[in-house]
Motif scaffolding. Structure first.
Motif, PDB file in Angstrom:
ATOM      1  N   ASP A 272      -6.399  -0.885  -7.070  1.00  0.00           N
ATOM      2  CA  ASP A 272      -6.725   0.191  -8.009  1.00  0.00           C
ATOM      3  C   ASP A 272      -7.851   1.066  -7.471  1.00  0.00           C
ATOM      4  OD1 ASP A 272      -4.785  -0.641  -9.743  1.00  0.00           O
ATOM      5  OD2 ASP A 272      -6.150  -1.737 -11.078  1.00  0.00           O
ATOM      6  N   GLN A 273      -8.881   0.438  -6.893  1.00  0.00           N
ATOM      7  CA  GLN A 273      -9.987   1.216  -6.340  1.00  0.00           C
ATOM      8  C   GLN A 273      -9.524   2.068  -5.161  1.00  0.00           C
ATOM      9  OE1 GLN A 273     -12.465  -2.258  -5.653  1.00  0.00           O
ATOM     10  NE2 GLN A 273     -13.953  -1.558  -7.200  1.00  0.00           N
ATOM     11  N   THR A 274      -8.695   1.464  -4.318  1.00  0.00           N
ATOM     12  CA  THR A 274      -8.172   2.201  -3.160  1.00  0.00           C
ATOM     13  C   THR A 274      -7.310   3.366  -3.610  1.00  0.00           C
ATOM     14  OG1 THR A 274      -8.140   0.120  -1.912  1.00  0.00           O
ATOM     15  CG2 THR A 274      -6.913   1.978  -0.991  1.00  0.00           C
ATOM     16  N   ASP A 275      -6.457   3.125  -4.598  1.00  0.00           N
ATOM     17  CA  ASP A 275      -5.587   4.186  -5.101  1.00  0.00           C
ATOM     18  C   ASP A 275      -6.392   5.331  -5.703  1.00  0.00           C
ATOM     19  OD1 ASP A 275      -3.489   2.681  -4.283  1.00  0.00           O
ATOM     20  OD2 ASP A 275      -2.764   2.145  -6.284  1.00  0.00           O
ATOM     21  N   ALA A 276      -7.523   4.995  -6.337  1.00  0.00           N
ATOM     22  CA  ALA A 276      -8.367   6.039  -6.917  1.00  0.00           C
ATOM     23  C   ALA A 276      -8.929   6.952  -5.825  1.00  0.00           C
ATOM     24  CB  ALA A 276      -9.501   5.413  -7.726  1.00  0.00           C
ATOM     25  N   VAL A 277      -9.337   6.363  -4.703  1.00  0.00           N
ATOM     26  CA  VAL A 277      -9.845   7.164  -3.581  1.00  0.00           C
ATOM     27  C   VAL A 277      -8.729   8.033  -3.004  1.00  0.00           C
ATOM     28  CG1 VAL A 277     -10.854   7.064  -1.275  1.00  0.00           C
ATOM     29  CG2 VAL A 277     -11.623   5.464  -3.035  1.00  0.00           C
ATOM     30  N   ILE A 278      -7.555   7.436  -2.847  1.00  0.00           N
ATOM     31  CA  ILE A 278      -6.423   8.182  -2.282  1.00  0.00           C
ATOM     32  C   ILE A 278      -6.042   9.343  -3.190  1.00  0.00           C
ATOM     33  CG2 ILE A 278      -3.969   8.026  -1.694  1.00  0.00           C
ATOM     34  CD1 ILE A 278      -4.550   5.076  -0.896  1.00  0.00           C
ATOM     35  N   THR A 279      -5.961   9.089  -4.486  1.00  0.00           N
ATOM     36  CA  THR A 279      -5.580  10.138  -5.434  1.00  0.00           C
ATOM     37  C   THR A 279      -6.585  11.279  -5.433  1.00  0.00           C
ATOM     38  OG1 THR A 279      -4.449   8.524  -6.839  1.00  0.00           O
ATOM     39  CG2 THR A 279      -5.072  10.612  -7.852  1.00  0.00           C
ATOM     40  N   ALA A 280      -7.860  10.940  -5.306  1.00  0.00           N
ATOM     41  CA  ALA A 280      -8.897  11.980  -5.307  1.00  0.00           C
ATOM     42  C   ALA A 280      -8.838  12.847  -4.050  1.00  0.00           C
ATOM     43  CB  ALA A 280     -10.272  11.331  -5.434  1.00  0.00           C
ATOM     44  N   ASN A 281      -8.419  12.249  -2.929  1.00  0.00           N
ATOM     45  CA  ASN A 281      -8.473  12.961  -1.657  1.00  0.00           C
ATOM     46  C   ASN A 281      -7.114  13.429  -1.145  1.00  0.00           C
ATOM     47  OD1 ASN A 281     -11.419  12.731  -0.589  1.00  0.00           O
ATOM     48  ND2 ASN A 281     -10.941  10.705  -1.407  1.00  0.00           N
ATOM     49  N   CYS A 282      -6.035  12.853  -1.665  1.00  0.00           N
ATOM     50  CA  CYS A 282      -4.680  13.238  -1.249  1.00  0.00           C
ATOM     51  C   CYS A 282      -3.866  13.576  -2.486  1.00  0.00           C
ATOM     52  CB  CYS A 282      -4.000  12.114  -0.471  1.00  0.00           C
ATOM     53  SG  CYS A 282      -4.900  11.558   0.977  1.00  0.00           S
ATOM     54  N   PRO A 283      -4.221  14.613  -3.213  1.00  0.00           N
ATOM     55  CA  PRO A 283      -3.513  14.922  -4.461  1.00  0.00           C
ATOM     56  C   PRO A 283      -2.043  15.203  -4.209  1.00  0.00           C
ATOM     57  CG  PRO A 283      -4.903  16.758  -3.782  1.00  0.00           C
ATOM     58  CD  PRO A 283      -5.250  15.612  -2.898  1.00  0.00           C
ATOM     59  N   GLY A 284      -1.211  14.671  -5.105  1.00  0.00           N
ATOM     60  CA  GLY A 284       0.218  14.923  -5.006  1.00  0.00           C
ATOM     61  C   GLY A 284       0.981  13.906  -4.199  1.00  0.00           C
ATOM     62  N   LEU A 285       0.268  13.007  -3.491  1.00  0.00           N
ATOM     63  CA  LEU A 285       0.945  11.991  -2.703  1.00  0.00           C
ATOM     64  C   LEU A 285       0.922  10.646  -3.424  1.00  0.00           C
ATOM     65  CD1 LEU A 285      -0.037  12.532   1.034  1.00  0.00           C
ATOM     66  CD2 LEU A 285       2.068  13.130  -0.135  1.00  0.00           C
ATOM     67  N   ASP A 286       1.929   9.835  -3.138  1.00  0.00           N
ATOM     68  CA  ASP A 286       2.034   8.513  -3.732  1.00  0.00           C
ATOM     69  C   ASP A 286       0.996   7.590  -3.085  1.00  0.00           C
ATOM     70  OD1 ASP A 286       2.721   6.072  -4.719  1.00  0.00           O
ATOM     71  OD2 ASP A 286       4.849   6.204  -4.204  1.00  0.00           O
ATOM     72  N   PRO A 287       0.016   7.074  -3.838  1.00  0.00           N
ATOM     73  CA  PRO A 287      -0.989   6.189  -3.237  1.00  0.00           C
ATOM     74  C   PRO A 287      -0.387   4.963  -2.571  1.00  0.00           C
ATOM     75  CG  PRO A 287      -1.685   6.878  -5.427  1.00  0.00           C
ATOM     76  CD  PRO A 287      -0.262   7.321  -5.269  1.00  0.00           C
ATOM     77  N   LEU A 288       0.730   4.468  -3.125  1.00  0.00           N
ATOM     78  CA  LEU A 288       1.351   3.284  -2.542  1.00  0.00           C
ATOM     79  C   LEU A 288       1.763   3.545  -1.101  1.00  0.00           C
ATOM     80  CD1 LEU A 288       2.497   0.423  -2.836  1.00  0.00           C
ATOM     81  CD2 LEU A 288       4.618   1.444  -3.688  1.00  0.00           C
ATOM     82  N   TRP A 289       2.325   4.754  -0.844  1.00  0.00           N
ATOM     83  CA  TRP A 289       2.728   5.076   0.526  1.00  0.00           C
ATOM     84  C   TRP A 289       1.517   5.112   1.448  1.00  0.00           C
ATOM     85  CZ3 TRP A 289       1.932  10.111   2.950  1.00  0.00           C
ATOM     86  CH2 TRP A 289       2.390  10.130   4.275  1.00  0.00           C
ATOM     87  N   VAL A 290       0.452   5.806   1.026  1.00  0.00           N
ATOM     88  CA  VAL A 290      -0.729   5.918   1.879  1.00  0.00           C
ATOM     89  C   VAL A 290      -1.343   4.537   2.122  1.00  0.00           C
ATOM     90  CG1 VAL A 290      -2.998   6.984   2.144  1.00  0.00           C
ATOM     91  CG2 VAL A 290      -1.166   8.248   1.020  1.00  0.00           C
ATOM     92  N   ARG A 291      -1.398   3.726   1.065  1.00  0.00           N
ATOM     93  CA  ARG A 291      -1.983   2.390   1.187  1.00  0.00           C
ATOM     94  C   ARG A 291      -1.185   1.495   2.130  1.00  0.00           C
ATOM     95  NH1 ARG A 291      -1.009  -1.236  -2.749  1.00  0.00           N
ATOM     96  NH2 ARG A 291      -0.846   0.390  -4.335  1.00  0.00           N
ATOM     97  N   ARG A 292       0.115   1.754   2.222  1.00  0.00           N
ATOM     98  CA  ARG A 292       0.969   0.916   3.057  1.00  0.00           C
ATOM     99  C   ARG A 292       1.207   1.495   4.448  1.00  0.00           C
ATOM    100  NH1 ARG A 292       3.538  -3.291   0.485  1.00  0.00           N
ATOM    101  NH2 ARG A 292       3.332  -3.338  -1.781  1.00  0.00           N
ATOM    102  N   LEU A 293       0.474   2.550   4.823  1.00  0.00           N
ATOM    103  CA  LEU A 293       0.562   3.038   6.201  1.00  0.00           C
ATOM    104  C   LEU A 293       0.183   1.902   7.146  1.00  0.00           C
ATOM    105  CD1 LEU A 293      -1.132   6.558   6.067  1.00  0.00           C
ATOM    106  CD2 LEU A 293       1.243   6.085   6.634  1.00  0.00           C
ATOM    107  N   PRO A 294       0.951   1.679   8.214  1.00  0.00           N
ATOM    108  CA  PRO A 294       0.600   0.619   9.166  1.00  0.00           C
ATOM    109  C   PRO A 294      -0.786   0.846   9.749  1.00  0.00           C
ATOM    110  CG  PRO A 294       2.818   1.451   9.580  1.00  0.00           C
ATOM    111  CD  PRO A 294       2.185   2.378   8.585  1.00  0.00           C
ATOM    112  N   PRO A 295      -1.511  -0.218  10.073  1.00  0.00           N
ATOM    113  CA  PRO A 295      -2.878  -0.057  10.594  1.00  0.00           C
ATOM    114  C   PRO A 295      -2.963   0.781  11.851  1.00  0.00           C
ATOM    115  CG  PRO A 295      -2.473  -2.337   9.945  1.00  0.00           C
ATOM    116  CD  PRO A 295      -1.167  -1.632   9.854  1.00  0.00           C
TER     117      PRO A 295
END
Length: 301
Positions: A272-295
């Motif tokens: 949830d915390q990670t998704d909040a950062v992603i949503t704030a900085n990557c508006p319009g994108l699915d946080p799940l996709w960004v969170r699951r980007l390979p390392p």
């Protein structure tokens, strides 16, 4: 052969170096090339001269074409030129010189789109392999897209169903005609519920696929089915990179997301915390996709 076009950088190990667009074209004229990596800023003609020549001569590397330019606008121009070359280079019924992404000269899947090339699709009355699909007699393009398993990560059925509902809502917002479809492995071991989409430009569907973490979509038209890359990933120094402009609004936003992803992978930040950062900085994108980007995929400015 792997061909690396760049006027300043050295070629990676195992690659043949060309310093100008003319040099690269000369190599393509005389030697079968498996992989091609393009720079944009070159002396004389820029990198799009190579894609223009490939389109005109109907010559395409057997495995892949990638972009390693550090010029964001140039990289985008090359990515668009590659996309257009893929669309217009294929001579009907002839794979001896041109190779569709994911399909080798023998008609078998290869390269980074191998799974897509050997997939079975079910949509609009057709059910069969991608490579065997006939052209659509009406010529109208139909896109097949799913929101399942973003970033090529296998997630559970409930998450996939929820993602597809969000995708359906986005399609409806675009005014698309979206019908039930599906795609998966020929042996039935893997299947993804999908949508067959009409009345929306192909580019809009491709960008929507990017938003939902898809590597590619399928496009059926009068030529058959082609595979359209959703995300402009390219390689530089052997590492896969995703340009900041494609996921974040600024370099500082990219750094914030990269730090959050790193903390999440170490267990220091919740989903949830990670998704909040992603949503704030990557508006319009699915946080799940960004969170699951390979390392190994780096967000770069």
């Amino acid at each position: 052969m792997r061909l690396y076009l760049d006027d300043t950088r050295p070629a990676p190990d195992g690659w043949t170096l060309a310093r100008t667009a003319r040099e690269a074209i000369a190599v393509l004229q005389r030697t079968p090339v498996d992989e091609l990596s393009l720079d944009y800023d070159l002396p004389g003609e820029d990198g799009t001269a190579v894609t223009a020549w490939m389109t005109r001569e109907r010559v395409w590397p057997l495995v892949s074409v990638s972009v390693h330019s550090s010029n964001p606008r140039g990289a985008l121009a090359l990515s668009e030129a590659i996309e257009q070359s893929r669309l217009f280079s294929a001579p009907p019924g002839d794979l001896r010189r041109f190779v569709r992404p994911g399909i080798g000269t023998d008609g078998a899947p290869n390269g980074p789109f191998a799974w897509y090339g050997e997939a079975t699709l079910e949509f609009d009355g057709y059910c069969g392999p991608v490579r065997d699909a006939p052209g659509r007699p009406d010529g109208q393009a139909v896109c097949v897209i799913t929101a399942h398993n973003p970033g090529s990560a296998v997630i559970d059925a409930d998450e996939n169903a929820h993602a597809n509902e969000r995708l359906r809502a986005r399609l409806e917002h675009l005014g698309a005609v979206a019908e039930e479809a599906g795609g998966g492995a020929a042996d039935g071991s893997h299947w993804e519920e999908s949508f067959a989409v009409r009345d929306v430009p192909v580019e809009a569907v491709r960008l929507l696929g990017r938003d939902f973490g898809q590597r590619a979509i399928f496009v059926a038209d009068r030529h058959g089915i082609t595979i359209r890359d959703c995300r402009p990933l390219w390689f530089q120094d052997g590492r896969e990179k995703l340009h900041v402009k494609d996921v974040c609004e600024s370099p500082s936003a990219a750094r914030a997301v990269a730090e959050a992803l790193s903390d999440h992978r170490r267990g220091e930040l919740s989903e949830d915390q990670t998704d909040a950062v992603i949503t704030a900085n990557c508006p319009g994108l699915d946080p799940l996709w960004v969170r699951r980007l390979p390392p190994h995929v780096l967000l770069v400015p």
